[in-house]
Write a protein that holds these residues in place. Structure first.
Motif, PDB file in Angstrom:
ATOM      1  N   HIS A 287       4.758   4.277   2.448  1.00  0.00           N
ATOM      2  CA  HIS A 287       4.181   2.961   2.199  1.00  0.00           C
ATOM      3  C   HIS A 287       3.978   2.280   3.555  1.00  0.00           C
ATOM      4  N   ASP A 288       3.177   1.235   3.562  1.00  0.00           N
ATOM      5  CA  ASP A 288       2.948   0.517   4.812  1.00  0.00           C
ATOM      6  C   ASP A 288       4.273   0.035   5.404  1.00  0.00           C
ATOM      7  N   ARG A 289       4.443   0.220   6.729  1.00  0.00           N
ATOM      8  CA  ARG A 289       5.673  -0.215   7.401  1.00  0.00           C
ATOM      9  C   ARG A 289       5.366  -0.913   8.716  1.00  0.00           C
ATOM     10  N   ARG A 290       4.210  -1.536   8.824  1.00  0.00           N
ATOM     11  CA  ARG A 290       3.844  -2.187  10.081  1.00  0.00           C
ATOM     12  C   ARG A 290       4.814  -3.295  10.454  1.00  0.00           C
ATOM     13  N   GLU A 291       5.197  -4.112   9.471  1.00  0.00           N
ATOM     14  CA  GLU A 291       6.113  -5.215   9.754  1.00  0.00           C
ATOM     15  C   GLU A 291       7.497  -4.694  10.096  1.00  0.00           C
ATOM     16  N   GLY A 292       7.988  -3.756   9.301  1.00  0.00           N
ATOM     17  CA  GLY A 292       9.340  -3.246   9.510  1.00  0.00           C
ATOM     18  C   GLY A 292       9.508  -2.506  10.822  1.00  0.00           C
ATOM     19  N   LEU A 293       8.481  -1.734  11.211  1.00  0.00           N
ATOM     20  CA  LEU A 293       8.573  -0.946  12.438  1.00  0.00           C
ATOM     21  C   LEU A 293       7.984  -1.666  13.641  1.00  0.00           C
TER      22      LEU A 293
ATOM     23  N   ALA B 198       0.383   3.424   5.531  1.00  0.00           N
ATOM     24  CA  ALA B 198       0.930   4.385   4.573  1.00  0.00           C
ATOM     25  C   ALA B 198       0.323   5.773   4.765  1.00  0.00           C
ATOM     26  N   GLU B 199      -0.998   5.837   4.995  1.00  0.00           N
ATOM     27  CA  GLU B 199      -1.655   7.133   5.137  1.00  0.00           C
ATOM     28  C   GLU B 199      -1.141   7.891   6.359  1.00  0.00           C
ATOM     29  N   ILE B 200      -0.994   7.206   7.481  1.00  0.00           N
ATOM     30  CA  ILE B 200      -0.527   7.863   8.705  1.00  0.00           C
ATOM     31  C   ILE B 200       0.886   8.409   8.509  1.00  0.00           C
ATOM     32  N   LEU B 201       1.760   7.598   7.922  1.00  0.00           N
ATOM     33  CA  LEU B 201       3.146   8.032   7.725  1.00  0.00           C
ATOM     34  C   LEU B 201       3.220   9.193   6.736  1.00  0.00           C
ATOM     35  N   ALA B 202       2.395   9.160   5.696  1.00  0.00           N
ATOM     36  CA  ALA B 202       2.405  10.251   4.719  1.00  0.00           C
ATOM     37  C   ALA B 202       1.856  11.540   5.332  1.00  0.00           C
TER      38      ALA B 202
ATOM     39  N   CYS C   3      -4.791  20.106   0.549  1.00  0.00           N
ATOM     40  CA  CYS C   3      -3.991  18.958   0.111  1.00  0.00           C
ATOM     41  C   CYS C   3      -4.876  17.821  -0.389  1.00  0.00           C
ATOM     42  N   THR C   4      -4.310  17.052  -1.307  1.00  0.00           N
ATOM     43  CA  THR C   4      -4.945  15.832  -1.800  1.00  0.00           C
ATOM     44  C   THR C   4      -4.121  14.642  -1.341  1.00  0.00           C
ATOM     45  N   LEU C   5      -4.791  13.646  -0.767  1.00  0.00           N
ATOM     46  CA  LEU C   5      -4.127  12.408  -0.363  1.00  0.00           C
ATOM     47  C   LEU C   5      -4.605  11.295  -1.280  1.00  0.00           C
ATOM     48  N   ALA C   6      -3.670  10.590  -1.899  1.00  0.00           N
ATOM     49  CA  ALA C   6      -3.994   9.471  -2.795  1.00  0.00           C
ATOM     50  C   ALA C   6      -3.371   8.200  -2.251  1.00  0.00           C
ATOM     51  N   VAL C   7      -4.146   7.107  -2.233  1.00  0.00           N
ATOM     52  CA  VAL C   7      -3.670   5.864  -1.629  1.00  0.00           C
ATOM     53  C   VAL C   7      -4.186   4.677  -2.425  1.00  0.00           C
ATOM     54  N   THR C   8      -3.462   3.570  -2.360  1.00  0.00           N
ATOM     55  CA  THR C   8      -3.762   2.385  -3.155  1.00  0.00           C
ATOM     56  C   THR C   8      -5.127   1.790  -2.851  1.00  0.00           C
ATOM     57  N   ILE C   9      -5.482   1.730  -1.575  1.00  0.00           N
ATOM     58  CA  ILE C   9      -6.690   1.027  -1.146  1.00  0.00           C
ATOM     59  C   ILE C   9      -7.500   1.917  -0.209  1.00  0.00           C
ATOM     60  N   GLU C  10      -8.782   1.662  -0.122  1.00  0.00           N
ATOM     61  CA  GLU C  10      -9.668   2.423   0.747  1.00  0.00           C
ATOM     62  C   GLU C  10      -9.147   2.447   2.185  1.00  0.00           C
ATOM     63  N   PRO C  11      -9.006   3.621   2.790  1.00  0.00           N
ATOM     64  CA  PRO C  11      -8.470   3.714   4.149  1.00  0.00           C
ATOM     65  C   PRO C  11      -9.351   3.039   5.195  1.00  0.00           C
TER      66      PRO C  11
ATOM     67  N   VAL D 240       0.859  -1.179   0.000  1.00  0.00           N
ATOM     68  CA  VAL D 240       0.000   0.000   0.000  1.00  0.00           C
ATOM     69  C   VAL D 240       0.894   1.226   0.000  1.00  0.00           C
ATOM     70  N   GLY D 241       0.687   2.089  -0.986  1.00  0.00           N
ATOM     71  CA  GLY D 241       1.460   3.322  -1.080  1.00  0.00           C
ATOM     72  C   GLY D 241       0.552   4.531  -0.999  1.00  0.00           C
ATOM     73  N   CYS D 242       1.110   5.653  -0.566  1.00  0.00           N
ATOM     74  CA  CYS D 242       0.319   6.868  -0.367  1.00  0.00           C
ATOM     75  C   CYS D 242       1.172   8.090  -0.698  1.00  0.00           C
ATOM     76  N   VAL D 243       0.559   9.079  -1.328  1.00  0.00           N
ATOM     77  CA  VAL D 243       1.226  10.364  -1.549  1.00  0.00           C
ATOM     78  C   VAL D 243       0.285  11.480  -1.117  1.00  0.00           C
ATOM     79  N   VAL D 244       0.873  12.600  -0.702  1.00  0.00           N
ATOM     80  CA  VAL D 244       0.117  13.813  -0.399  1.00  0.00           C
ATOM     81  C   VAL D 244       0.629  14.900  -1.329  1.00  0.00           C
ATOM     82  N   ALA D 245      -0.301  15.588  -1.994  1.00  0.00           N
ATOM     83  CA  ALA D 245       0.078  16.636  -2.944  1.00  0.00           C
ATOM     84  C   ALA D 245      -0.587  17.948  -2.563  1.00  0.00           C
ATOM     85  N   ARG D 246       0.116  19.026  -2.849  1.00  0.00           N
ATOM     86  CA  ARG D 246      -0.433  20.364  -2.639  1.00  0.00           C
ATOM     87  C   ARG D 246      -0.014  21.250  -3.786  1.00  0.00           C
TER      88      ARG D 246
END
Length: 369
Positions: free
Chosen positions: A258-264, A271-275, A291-299, A243-249
């Motif tokens: 991107h999702d980092r639950r396993e790594g952290l 991904a949304e929280i980190l972005a 701002c616009t937030l775009a993400v792979t899957i429904e939050p 899951v990836g996420c970007v924030v644009a302005r």
């Protein structure tokens, strides 16, 4: 002492080092020389590592550039106009490991995401050729650094010297390396058996160093470097839901994650929280108005709530999430009229592509288990 404090202590020890008289004299001579950049007070000290203390990618180079990191005081920074720092940070940005494509000085706003940069030698050497005893003097710093980066899952070695330094580190830490040693080859990914410091041995991915000698001659191209860090991203993210996420302005991307639950090991590291956190740092405020937030899957409910609380103007997402989606599937948090902010929602953008990506990931995960 926590890992961040320990890394800061290590940085202080590196900066204070004066073990190599030749390097001490050279780094100062460069700062006073005829080729010194006007208007700069050169750092002219050893350069510590730089990056995310929770990094899963470790990048190991040779040594600071005389008019790059030796000038700016940050690893792979300011080697202009077309030096290694320019090529490396652009590639890291394109692969999602950096928040911006430039690395100019220590206060330029660059943040590394899931990556850490270091080098075999910490002072700029004459003719870019450290001596054996200079490698030996810096080697304990690299070992301490590796011990303080417990989440590293892949190492990218920039050039043959860095590669052999990484193998030396593994041998020092008791990794059973094959004989003869695997040769350095651009694009080679070497995996080693056993464990190191209680974890699987991070594989080593080799690339030509992005020096002018290699980039100006075409020996290393941007496409080649992008492939390296694309593979590094795959190795670092093994086990993470894609899951990836970007924030644009104002048409500019200001944050990506991107999702980092396993790594952290953090259940909130979606991904949304980190972005959102990265975007707030960029803006200098928790309010992400406009701002616009775009993400792979429904939050999920947590992320949808954070999107509302951050005052995000628009949410764009790909695939629906029937079991956890809190934007349209289970709840409509982002458009709930009872809340003090409502978000414009654009669902289903590239939904089929996103769904295929997620399905392929879970199919692979089931096969591996």
């Amino acid at each position: 002492m926590g890992p961040v404090d320990a890394l800061e202590r290590l940085s202080q020890d590196i900066v204070a080092c004066r073990k190599c008289p030749r390097l001490v004299a050279y780094r100062k001579a460069v700062a006073r020389g005829a080729r010194a950049r006007p208007g700069w007070t050169y750092w002219a000290k050893p350069v510590p590592g730089f990056g995310d203390p929770q990094a899963r990618l470790l990048v190991v180079g040779l040594a600071p550039a005389a008019h790059g990191a030796n000038r700016t005081g940050r690893m792979f920074t300011g080697d202009l106009p077309n030096g290694a720092s320019v090529w490396l940070v652009r590639a890291l940005y394109r692969a999602g490991f950096a928040n911006q494509p430039t690395s100019l000085h220590r206060e330029d706003g660059l943040h590394l995401l899931d990556a850490y940069l270091t080098a075999a030698v910490r002072c700029a050497p004459p003719q870019n050729r450290p001596l054996g005893e200079e490698f030996d003097a810096c080697f304990p710093f690299l070992e301490r650094e590796f011990r303080l980066l417990p989440r590293v899952r892949v190492v990218v070695a920039l050039g043959q010297v860095a590669y052999h330094t990484v193998l030396r580190l593994y041998a020092r830490l008791g990794v059973p390396l094959p004989r003869p040693r695997p040769p350095f080859t651009h694009g080679a990914l070497y995996r080693f058996e056993g464990h190191v410091l209680g974890r699987s041995v991070p594989p080593v991915l080799c690339t030509f160093h992005p020096s002018r000698q290699n980039t100006n001659t075409g020996r290393l191209t941007e496409r080649m470097l992008d492939r390296i860090f694309g593979r590094a991203r795959q190795a670092a993210a093994y086990g993470e839901v894609p899951v990836g996420c970007v924030v644009a302005r104002e048409g500019r991307i200001i944050a990506r994650a991107h999702d980092r639950r396993e790594g952290l090991g953090d259940p909130t590291a979606h991904a949304e929280i980190l972005a959102i956190r990265e975007a707030a740092r960029f803006v200098g405020s928790w309010r992400l108005e406009g701002c616009t937030l775009a993400v792979t899957i429904e939050p999920c409910a947590m992320c949808a709530g954070a999107i509302v609380l951050a005052r995000v103007a628009r949410l764009v997402y790909g695939a629906p999430s029937p079991k956890s989606g809190a934007v349209r599937s289970l709840f409509r948090i982002c458009e709930d009229p009872r809340l003090n902010h409502r978000v414009e929602v654009v669902p289903g953008v590239l939904a089929e592509e996103a769904a295929r990506l997620l399905q392929a990931f879970f199919d692979d995960l089931r096969r591996l288990r």
